[in-house]
Design an enzyme around this catalytic site. Structure first.
Site, PDB file in Angstrom:
ATOM      1  N   SER A   2     -26.405  42.786   9.673  1.00  0.00           N
ATOM      2  CA  SER A   2     -25.436  41.980  10.432  1.00  0.00           C
ATOM      3  C   SER A   2     -25.024  40.782   9.586  1.00  0.00           C
ATOM      4  CB  SER A   2     -26.109  41.476  11.717  1.00  0.00           C
ATOM      5  OG  SER A   2     -25.317  40.498  12.358  1.00  0.00           O
ATOM      6  N   TYR A  53     -33.490  38.106  16.831  1.00  0.00           N
ATOM      7  CA  TYR A  53     -32.436  38.992  16.309  1.00  0.00           C
ATOM      8  C   TYR A  53     -32.110  38.669  14.859  1.00  0.00           C
ATOM      9  CZ  TYR A  53     -28.016  41.598  16.075  1.00  0.00           C
ATOM     10  OH  TYR A  53     -27.005  42.463  15.715  1.00  0.00           O
TER      11      TYR A  53
HETATM   12  N1  LIG Z   1     -21.687  44.910  18.137  1.00  0.00           N
HETATM   13  C1  LIG Z   1     -21.731  43.957  17.231  1.00  0.00           C
HETATM   14  O1  LIG Z   1     -20.967  42.980  17.292  1.00  0.00           O
HETATM   15  C2  LIG Z   1     -22.673  44.068  16.049  1.00  0.00           C
HETATM   16  C3  LIG Z   1     -22.502  43.176  14.985  1.00  0.00           C
HETATM   17  C4  LIG Z   1     -23.342  43.270  13.876  1.00  0.00           C
HETATM   18  C5  LIG Z   1     -24.333  44.245  13.827  1.00  0.00           C
HETATM   19  N2  LIG Z   1     -24.471  45.091  14.893  1.00  0.00           N
HETATM   20  C6  LIG Z   1     -25.540  46.093  14.781  1.00  0.00           C
HETATM   21  O2  LIG Z   1     -24.968  47.385  14.806  1.00  0.00           O
HETATM   22  C7  LIG Z   1     -25.898  48.313  15.396  1.00  0.00           C
HETATM   23  C8  LIG Z   1     -25.214  49.067  16.512  1.00  0.00           C
HETATM   24  O3  LIG Z   1     -24.813  48.118  17.496  1.00  0.00           O
HETATM   25  P1  LIG Z   1     -23.810  48.475  18.688  1.00  0.00           P
HETATM   26  O4  LIG Z   1     -22.979  47.270  18.874  1.00  0.00           O
HETATM   27  O5  LIG Z   1     -23.194  49.805  18.484  1.00  0.00           O
HETATM   28  O6  LIG Z   1     -24.885  48.520  19.882  1.00  0.00           O
HETATM   29  P2  LIG Z   1     -24.790  49.286  21.289  1.00  0.00           P
HETATM   30  O7  LIG Z   1     -25.742  48.582  22.185  1.00  0.00           O
HETATM   31  O8  LIG Z   1     -23.375  49.366  21.706  1.00  0.00           O
HETATM   32  O9  LIG Z   1     -25.365  50.724  20.931  1.00  0.00           O
HETATM   33  C9  LIG Z   1     -26.694  50.815  20.443  1.00  0.00           C
HETATM   34  C10 LIG Z   1     -27.259  52.201  20.674  1.00  0.00           C
HETATM   35  O10 LIG Z   1     -28.637  52.141  20.285  1.00  0.00           O
HETATM   36  C11 LIG Z   1     -29.419  52.752  21.293  1.00  0.00           C
HETATM   37  N3  LIG Z   1     -30.768  52.189  21.294  1.00  0.00           N
HETATM   38  C12 LIG Z   1     -31.164  50.953  21.718  1.00  0.00           C
HETATM   39  N4  LIG Z   1     -32.484  50.834  21.610  1.00  0.00           N
HETATM   40  C13 LIG Z   1     -32.958  52.008  21.106  1.00  0.00           C
HETATM   41  C14 LIG Z   1     -34.251  52.497  20.782  1.00  0.00           C
HETATM   42  N5  LIG Z   1     -35.351  51.756  20.989  1.00  0.00           N
HETATM   43  N6  LIG Z   1     -34.369  53.749  20.272  1.00  0.00           N
HETATM   44  C15 LIG Z   1     -33.253  54.523  20.091  1.00  0.00           C
HETATM   45  N7  LIG Z   1     -32.016  54.120  20.395  1.00  0.00           N
HETATM   46  C16 LIG Z   1     -31.856  52.868  20.895  1.00  0.00           C
HETATM   47  C17 LIG Z   1     -28.675  52.457  22.600  1.00  0.00           C
HETATM   48  O11 LIG Z   1     -29.039  53.369  23.643  1.00  0.00           O
HETATM   49  C18 LIG Z   1     -27.227  52.620  22.156  1.00  0.00           C
HETATM   50  O12 LIG Z   1     -26.792  53.953  22.281  1.00  0.00           O
HETATM   51  C19 LIG Z   1     -27.093  47.461  15.867  1.00  0.00           C
HETATM   52  O13 LIG Z   1     -28.122  47.521  14.901  1.00  0.00           O
HETATM   53  C20 LIG Z   1     -26.524  46.065  15.945  1.00  0.00           C
HETATM   54  O14 LIG Z   1     -27.508  45.062  15.799  1.00  0.00           O
HETATM   55  C21 LIG Z   1     -23.666  45.037  15.981  1.00  0.00           C
END
Ligand SMILES: NC(=O)c1ccc[n+]([C@@H]2O[C@H](COP(=O)([O-])OP(=O)(O)OC[C@H]3O[C@@H](n4cnc5c(N)ncnc54)[C@H](O)[C@@H]3O)[C@@H](O)[C@H]2O)c1
Length: 258
Positions: A140, A153
């Site tokens: 991130s 986080y």
């Molecule tokens: N959305 C943002 O703005 C953002 C920004 C930077 C980084 N990220 C990173 O990108 C990645 C994806 O984020 P996103 O926004 O798509 O999140 P999201 O919450 O929309 O989707 C995450 C997915 O991970 C699954 N998940 C959660 N805990 C789990 C576990 N213990 N075991 C297996 N699956 C699990 C959830 O069921 C979901 O399907 C994450 O690592 C997040 O930290 C997101």
């Protein structure tokens, strides 16, 4: 034209929704056999069904060694081997150090950091057996910059860069490992996060304006970078992080247009 990943097997964690779903979809489009791993059985199996016969869903909580081992073994058998692991699963939690309970700290580090270690530990022998490949860790911009109230986080995302370097050094030259560091992305995680505020619309607008490009990313834009970094076109890139953040963090805080 042959699809770029037609002879590859790919494992994507957190693949039921958001970025992981877009990554799984993009690899399927490029001809890969894809294992979608997630805790959300309903959304994960439905997505695998819509992606077609090359996509397979496996249920696992990626913070559990036993569940990871079982899911990756099933993925290996079903896909006939795999070459690429995308450690994407993550959760957002809030709190300063004094506000964060031990339970929230452990859960956040478990899902965001330990999961990448556990999945890599289970996947690397398979990737090596198949002749080599790539591990992508979803970090991130919070690997570099911290907002308020995200102690666990931001710690988890920063440590992922260390794990990335470590895998890159230890498993070269057959395995490359790269971290992807996105700014704000339009996913269920973001929509959950902004709902925590009294005025979600205002927070969303602020999020857009924080990025010099004036908007947030689509999950598909992140998926395209993951595809590139996983491909032979990125064959000389390892141990690095790639920011994909609309310029977040390059401007001086509070600076206004003239
Ligand atoms: N959305 C943002 O703005 C953002 C920004 C930077 C980084 N990220 C990173 O990108 C990645 C994806 O984020 P996103 O926004 O798509 O999140 P999201 O919450 O929309 O989707 C995450 C997915 O991970 C699954 N998940 C959660 N805990 C789990 C576990 N213990 N075991 C297996 N699956 C699990 C959830 O069921 C979901 O399907 C994450 O690592 C997040 O930290 C997101």
């Amino acid at each position: 034209m042959t699809a770029e990943f037609s002879n590859k097997g790919v494992v994507v964690t957190g693949a039921a929704k958001g970025v992981g779903a877009a990554v799984a979809e993009a690899f399927c489009r490029e001809g890969a056999r894809v294992a979608l791993i997630d805790v959300d059985v309903a959304a994960g199996s439905e997505l695998a069904r819509t992606l077609g016969p090359r996509a397979h869903f496996f249920q696992a909580d990626v913070s559990s060694a036993a569940q990871v081992d079982q899911a990756l073994q099933q993925a290996d058998q079903t896909l006939g081997g795999f070459h690429i692991l995308v450690n994407n699963a993550g959760i957002q939690t809030y709190g300063t150090v004094t506000e964060t309970s031990e339970e929230v700290w452990d859960r956040t580090l478990g899902v965001n950091l330990k999961s990448a270690f556990l999945c890599a530990k289970a996947a690397l022998p398979v990737i090596q057996r198949e002749g080599g490949g790539v591990v992508i860790n979803m970090a991130s911009v919070q690997s570099f910059l911290s907002q308020h109230n995200v102690a666990a986080y931001t710690t988890s995302k920063t440590a992922l860069l260390g794990l990335t370097r470590s895998i890159a050094v230890d498993y070269a030259p057959k395995v490359r490992c790269v971290a992807v560091c996105p700014g704000t992305i339009d996913t269920p995680m973001l929509h959950w996060a902004i709902q925590q505020s009294p005025d979600p619309q205002e927070v969303l607008e602020e999020c857009k304006q924080m990025h010099p490009l004036g908007r947030i990313a689509t999950p598909q834009e992140i998926a395209e970078l993951v595809l590139f970094l996983s491909s032979d076109r990125a064959g000389f890139i390892t141990g690095q992080y790639y920011r994909i953040d609309g310029g977040l963090g390059i401007s001086v805080a509070g600076s206004k247009r003239a």
